[in-house]
Scaffold this active site. Structure first.
Site, PDB file in Angstrom:
ATOM      1  N   ASP A 139      25.324  50.949  77.014  1.00  0.00           N
ATOM      2  CA  ASP A 139      26.658  50.677  76.490  1.00  0.00           C
ATOM      3  C   ASP A 139      27.293  51.990  76.073  1.00  0.00           C
ATOM      4  O   ASP A 139      26.594  52.944  75.705  1.00  0.00           O
ATOM      5  CB  ASP A 139      26.594  49.731  75.289  1.00  0.00           C
ATOM      6  N   ASP A 158      30.256  44.050  80.542  1.00  0.00           N
ATOM      7  CA  ASP A 158      30.648  43.118  79.491  1.00  0.00           C
ATOM      8  C   ASP A 158      32.130  42.770  79.598  1.00  0.00           C
ATOM      9  O   ASP A 158      32.524  41.609  79.444  1.00  0.00           O
ATOM     10  CB  ASP A 158      30.364  43.725  78.114  1.00  0.00           C
TER      11      ASP A 158
END
Length: 206
Positions: A139, A158
């Protein structure tokens, strides 16, 4: 006399619906673009953010900060990483089932975004450290805080998943069906009297 097209033909669709082959093609194209973009951005994050502190963008509205997440948002389920690949495989199977009757381009885009996002994070779970099916997801985007205190640090996969799900909810709320029909239109047609003429007068059958 022109012969009618065979049943299941992708060349002609009643009611102006998109041929299934075209809809599935759009789904796969969107999924591949989303997956490729996710893989590229993750590689860029690893090469440019490793060993660096958070990078502030847009006056601190967005931060680029490299993290590796073994769980879901806010590290939920971090001790059970192996569960997430199984959930993702279930989602991919569900999308494959949905594609069997897919005749809608908006639904194809929605499902493609979900599929691409799911595959992006699944690739991390399978191929990244510390091991197969327990890999940590890369991330790199944090909103309003450099360390995800306001919103979980996320990646492009995401974002693709969230956009796909939101589009699916919108399509459901507006009555757009995966087979290209509209829920309201189907009800209106079902309520029309049999044999009604264009001027509204009902005609009897011979």
């Amino acid at each position: 006399m022109t012969a009618a097209p065979p049943a299941g033909s992708d060349t002609v669709e009643s009611g102006g619906r998109t041929p299934r082959r075209k809809a599935v093609g759009v789904l796969l194209t969107v999924a591949l673009v989303a997956l490729a973009a996710d893989l590229v951005t993750k590689q860029l994050a690893l090469s440019s953010l490793t060993g660096r502190g958070p990078v502030s963008l847009l006056g601190g509205s967005v931060y680029l900060t490299l993290t590796r997440n073994s769980g879901a948002a806010w590290s939920i389920g971090a001790e059970h990483t192996w569960v997430f690949p199984l959930i993702t495989i279930g989602v991919i199977t569900w999308i494959g089932w949905m594609a069997l009757r897919l005749r809608s381009l908006p639904w194809a885009v929605s499902l493609g975004l979900v599929l691409g996002g799911a595959l992006g994070n699944l690739s991390d779970r399978i191929f990244r450290a510390p091991g197969h099916f327990v890999g940590h997801v890369v991330d790199m985007v944090s909103l309003f805080d450099p360390y995800g205190q306001v919103w979980p640090v996320f990646n492009l996969a995401d974002s693709s998943l969230v956009c796909g799900v939101l589009l699916a909810v919108l399509l459901e709320l507006t009555g757009r069906q995966r087979d290209g029909s509209r829920a309201g239109a189907e009800r209106d047609r079902a309520g029309e009297p049999t044999g009604a003429s264009p001027d509204g007068e009902s005609r009897g059958r011979a």
